[in-house]
Design a protein around this motif. Structure first.
Motif, PDB file in Angstrom:
ATOM      1  N   ARG A   1     -14.386  28.481  13.274  1.00 47.32           N
ATOM      2  CA  ARG A   1     -14.529  29.434  12.175  1.00 47.32           C
ATOM      3  C   ARG A   1     -13.535  29.146  11.050  1.00 47.32           C
ATOM      4  NH1 ARG A   1     -17.037  34.356  12.748  1.00 47.32           N
ATOM      5  NH2 ARG A   1     -15.317  35.472  11.741  1.00 47.32           N
ATOM      6  N   GLN A   2     -12.311  28.794  11.401  1.00 44.46           N
ATOM      7  CA  GLN A   2     -11.320  28.495  10.368  1.00 44.46           C
ATOM      8  C   GLN A   2     -11.748  27.294   9.534  1.00 44.46           C
ATOM      9  OE1 GLN A   2      -6.977  28.810  11.469  1.00 44.46           O
ATOM     10  NE2 GLN A   2      -7.870  29.042  13.509  1.00 44.46           N
ATOM     11  N   TYR A   3     -12.215  26.246  10.173  1.00 41.95           N
ATOM     12  CA  TYR A   3     -12.648  25.061   9.435  1.00 41.95           C
ATOM     13  C   TYR A   3     -13.941  25.313   8.652  1.00 41.95           C
ATOM     14  CZ  TYR A   3      -9.054  22.071  11.447  1.00 41.95           C
ATOM     15  OH  TYR A   3      -7.847  21.500  11.786  1.00 41.95           O
ATOM     16  N   LEU A   4     -14.811  26.153   9.203  1.00 40.07           N
ATOM     17  CA  LEU A   4     -16.042  26.501   8.485  1.00 40.07           C
ATOM     18  C   LEU A   4     -15.734  27.251   7.192  1.00 40.07           C
ATOM     19  CD1 LEU A   4     -18.818  27.792  10.930  1.00 40.07           C
ATOM     20  CD2 LEU A   4     -18.968  25.906   9.293  1.00 40.07           C
ATOM     21  N   ARG A   5     -14.871  28.235   7.282  1.00 41.64           N
ATOM     22  CA  ARG A   5     -14.546  29.038   6.098  1.00 41.64           C
ATOM     23  C   ARG A   5     -13.974  28.186   4.967  1.00 41.64           C
ATOM     24  NH1 ARG A   5     -14.753  34.521   6.730  1.00 41.64           N
ATOM     25  NH2 ARG A   5     -14.768  35.381   8.853  1.00 41.64           N
ATOM     26  N   GLU A   6     -13.313  27.101   5.325  1.00 41.58           N
ATOM     27  CA  GLU A   6     -12.750  26.189   4.319  1.00 41.58           C
ATOM     28  C   GLU A   6     -13.737  25.105   3.910  1.00 41.58           C
ATOM     29  OE1 GLU A   6      -9.642  26.385   2.872  1.00 41.58           O
ATOM     30  OE2 GLU A   6      -9.521  28.351   3.855  1.00 41.58           O
ATOM     31  N   LYS A   7     -14.953  25.163   4.456  1.00 45.71           N
ATOM     32  CA  LYS A   7     -16.012  24.178   4.168  1.00 45.71           C
ATOM     33  C   LYS A   7     -15.570  22.756   4.478  1.00 45.71           C
ATOM     34  CE  LYS A   7     -16.790  25.629  -0.115  1.00 45.71           C
ATOM     35  NZ  LYS A   7     -17.447  25.810  -1.446  1.00 45.71           N
TER      36      LYS A   7
ATOM     37  N   GLU B   1     -25.809  20.816   8.570  1.00 41.70           N
ATOM     38  CA  GLU B   1     -25.033  19.921   7.722  1.00 41.70           C
ATOM     39  C   GLU B   1     -24.612  20.605   6.449  1.00 41.70           C
ATOM     40  OE1 GLU B   1     -26.673  15.488   8.616  1.00 41.70           O
ATOM     41  OE2 GLU B   1     -28.021  16.780   7.464  1.00 41.70           O
ATOM     42  N   ARG B   2     -23.488  20.144   5.899  1.00 42.23           N
ATOM     43  CA  ARG B   2     -23.014  20.651   4.609  1.00 42.23           C
ATOM     44  C   ARG B   2     -23.657  19.844   3.502  1.00 42.23           C
ATOM     45  NH1 ARG B   2     -18.501  19.171   1.836  1.00 42.23           N
ATOM     46  NH2 ARG B   2     -17.609  18.150   3.665  1.00 42.23           N
TER      47      ARG B   2
ATOM     48  N   ASN C   1     -17.896  35.553  18.694  1.00 42.26           N
ATOM     49  CA  ASN C   1     -19.107  35.258  17.940  1.00 42.26           C
ATOM     50  C   ASN C   1     -18.801  34.263  16.832  1.00 42.26           C
ATOM     51  OD1 ASN C   1     -21.341  35.638  15.901  1.00 42.26           O
ATOM     52  ND2 ASN C   1     -22.059  36.992  17.531  1.00 42.26           N
ATOM     53  N   LEU C   2     -19.558  33.179  16.778  1.00 42.60           N
ATOM     54  CA  LEU C   2     -19.244  32.088  15.853  1.00 42.60           C
ATOM     55  C   LEU C   2     -19.464  32.462  14.391  1.00 42.60           C
ATOM     56  CD1 LEU C   2     -18.404  29.123  15.476  1.00 42.60           C
ATOM     57  CD2 LEU C   2     -20.827  28.511  15.678  1.00 42.60           C
ATOM     58  N   PHE C   3     -20.553  33.159  14.086  1.00 41.44           N
ATOM     59  CA  PHE C   3     -20.932  33.354  12.688  1.00 41.44           C
ATOM     60  C   PHE C   3     -20.671  34.754  12.157  1.00 41.44           C
ATOM     61  CE2 PHE C   3     -24.001  29.823  13.777  1.00 41.44           C
ATOM     62  CZ  PHE C   3     -23.311  28.857  13.044  1.00 41.44           C
ATOM     63  N   ALA C   4     -20.093  35.642  12.935  1.00 39.36           N
ATOM     64  CA  ALA C   4     -19.869  37.012  12.482  1.00 39.36           C
ATOM     65  C   ALA C   4     -19.032  37.032  11.206  1.00 39.36           C
ATOM     66  CB  ALA C   4     -19.162  37.816  13.565  1.00 39.36           C
ATOM     67  N   GLY C   5     -19.603  37.632  10.149  1.00 41.43           N
ATOM     68  CA  GLY C   5     -18.892  37.757   8.881  1.00 41.43           C
ATOM     69  C   GLY C   5     -18.825  36.493   8.052  1.00 41.43           C
ATOM     70  N   ILE C   6     -19.530  35.437   8.460  1.00 37.97           N
ATOM     71  CA  ILE C   6     -19.526  34.178   7.714  1.00 37.97           C
ATOM     72  C   ILE C   6     -20.921  33.948   7.121  1.00 37.97           C
ATOM     73  CG2 ILE C   6     -19.257  31.673   7.838  1.00 37.97           C
ATOM     74  CD1 ILE C   6     -17.240  32.030  10.030  1.00 37.97           C
ATOM     75  N   ASP C   7     -20.989  33.772   5.816  1.00 43.34           N
ATOM     76  CA  ASP C   7     -22.256  33.518   5.119  1.00 43.34           C
ATOM     77  C   ASP C   7     -22.469  32.006   5.055  1.00 43.34           C
ATOM     78  OD1 ASP C   7     -24.385  33.234   3.358  1.00 43.34           O
ATOM     79  OD2 ASP C   7     -23.776  34.939   2.119  1.00 43.34           O
ATOM     80  N   ILE C   8     -23.161  31.466   6.046  1.00 44.46           N
ATOM     81  CA  ILE C   8     -23.324  30.021   6.157  1.00 44.46           C
ATOM     82  C   ILE C   8     -24.080  29.416   4.967  1.00 44.46           C
ATOM     83  CG2 ILE C   8     -24.399  28.196   7.532  1.00 44.46           C
ATOM     84  CD1 ILE C   8     -21.845  29.166   8.703  1.00 44.46           C
ATOM     85  N   PRO C   9     -25.207  29.998   4.515  1.00 46.60           N
ATOM     86  CA  PRO C   9     -25.882  29.412   3.349  1.00 46.60           C
ATOM     87  C   PRO C   9     -24.997  29.388   2.100  1.00 46.60           C
ATOM     88  CG  PRO C   9     -27.364  30.898   4.500  1.00 46.60           C
ATOM     89  CD  PRO C   9     -25.998  31.103   5.091  1.00 46.60           C
TER      90      PRO C   9
END
Length: 215
Positions: free
Chosen positions: A159-165, A213-214, A184-192
């Protein structure tokens, strides 16, 4: 070009990557071990983790094998390394995996508490990083020597690395079970909004494999 990857990371249908109450007897939390039925029978798991022959050669195996390709270093959260919290009481705990862990490359463990590196059999050395995710990534990229860096988990670290893209690619295996609680992996994270998209999906009897993928 070196990528930051997540591979073979399993989620329940309700989005949990680990169950509650992790301890020595439940390293993935209560019920978390059931997530990984798709993997434990594969040839790659038996070879890399158990040091055994045999195993399946199906689609699940293909994704398991891909997860180890071109990996030059790993990053783990402290919970992924072990159940100990706070200051390290001594040097006795060296991970869940015995004397020969399944990494065989440098592994950078995120922690708030200093500890000297641990050299293990088979080419694995654990380094303990106390100055954050960016420092861990920089060190891992240098150690990887042009190969990819794999984030092994757990959920909070991804989650930390995702939030920083910072993650370039994720392979998630969706297991047909529900845990009800845990991490939960995606809770509160807007992946799109972060720029990620699904580029591949394949279903087997034990998991639905998804590549994100990014852009």
């Amino acid at each position: 070009m070196s990528k930051l990857r997540v591979n073979a990371f399993t989620l329940s249908l309700d989005g949990f990557g680990a169950g509650p109450d992790q301890d020595v007897t439940n390293p993935l939390g209560v019920g978390g071990g059931d997530l990984h039925k798709w993997m434990i029978g594969t040839r790659t798991f038996r070879k890399m983790v158990l040091g055994a022959d045999g195993g399946t050669t199906d689609t699940d195996e293909a994704f398991a094998a891909r997860s180890f390709e071109n990996v030059g270093a790993w990053i783990l959260g402290r919970n992924m390394f072990g159940p100990i919290r706070g200051e390290w009481p001594d040097d006795s705990w060296k991970g869940w995996w015995g004397d020969n862990p399944p990494y065989h490359v440098p592994v950078f463990v995120l922690t708030h508490h200093k500890r000297d590196p641990i050299v293990m059999d088979g080419g694995t050395t654990f380094y303990f990083v106390t100055d954050g995710i960016h420092s861990a990534l920089e060190q891992a990229k240098v150690a990887a020597g042009g190969k990819d860096v794999r984030v092994g988990g757990g959920v909070a670290t991804i989650r930390q690395y995702l939030r920083e893209k910072l993650i370039d690619e994720m392979h998630l295996a969706i297991s047909p079970i529900m845990l009800g609680s845990g991490e939960n992996l995606f809770a509160g994270i807007d992946i799109p909004r972060l720029g990620y998209r699904c580029s591949e999906q394949v279903a087997t009897a034990l998991a639905t494999h998804v590549i994100i993928e990014r852009a």
